[in-house]
Design a protein around this motif. Structure first.
Motif, short mmCIF file in Angstrom:
data_model
loop_
_atom_site.label_atom_id
_atom_site.label_comp_id
_atom_site.label_asym_id
_atom_site.label_seq_id
_atom_site.Cartn_x
_atom_site.Cartn_y
_atom_site.Cartn_z
N PRO A 81 0.72 -1.23 -0.04
CA PRO A 81 0.07 0.06 -0.06
C PRO A 81 0.86 1.31 -0.09
N GLN A 82 0.25 2.23 -0.62
CA GLN A 82 1.08 3.68 -0.84
C GLN A 82 0.63 4.51 0.10
N ARG A 83 1.34 5.13 0.88
CA ARG A 83 0.82 6.40 1.59
C ARG A 83 0.47 7.47 0.89
N ARG A 84 -0.79 7.95 1.44
CA ARG A 84 -1.37 9.10 0.72
C ARG A 84 -0.49 10.43 1.28
N ARG A 85 -0.11 11.26 0.48
CA ARG A 85 0.80 12.39 0.81
C ARG A 85 -0.27 13.87 0.83
N THR A 86 -0.28 14.25 1.85
CA THR A 86 -0.95 15.58 1.75
C THR A 86 -0.22 16.71 1.74
N THR A 87 -0.80 17.62 0.92
CA THR A 87 0.07 18.90 0.65
C THR A 87 -0.44 20.00 1.64
#
Length: 90
Positions: A81-87
């Motif tokens: 699973p890939q981590r979601r990056r928040t801006t």
């Protein structure tokens, strides 16, 4: 002359699968003699000649098939699973 045992042996009967103890000097029946493969168990260190083998019986004790079994394919690994990056806005 039948082959005689030089030592006591424990052998599994090929049809009944029961364990049998054979004493030194015994002249075992062919179905039991064929199960004793150690030359040191026989007088003069000579194994008796192989007679007619039963094709329909169960395999001998410790039998390892010579046919290669088809290997099962390895399952593909699960995708990580890939981590979601928040801006962040500042």
């Amino acid at each position: 002359m039948a082959a005689r045992l030089a030592a006591a042996v424990h052998v599994q009967h090929p049809q009944t699968r029961e364990w049998v103890v054979l004493e030194p000097g015994a002249e075992p029946a062919h179905e039991l003699a064929s199960e004793i493969t150690n030359p040191d168990a026989w007088e003069n260190g000579v194994l008796p000649e192989a007679g007619h083998a039963e094709e329909d019986g169960p395999p001998p004790f410790g039998f390892v098939p010579t046919e290669p079994s088809s290997p099962e394919p390895e399952p593909e690994p699960e995708p990580t699973p890939q981590r979601r990056r928040t801006t962040t806005t500042t």
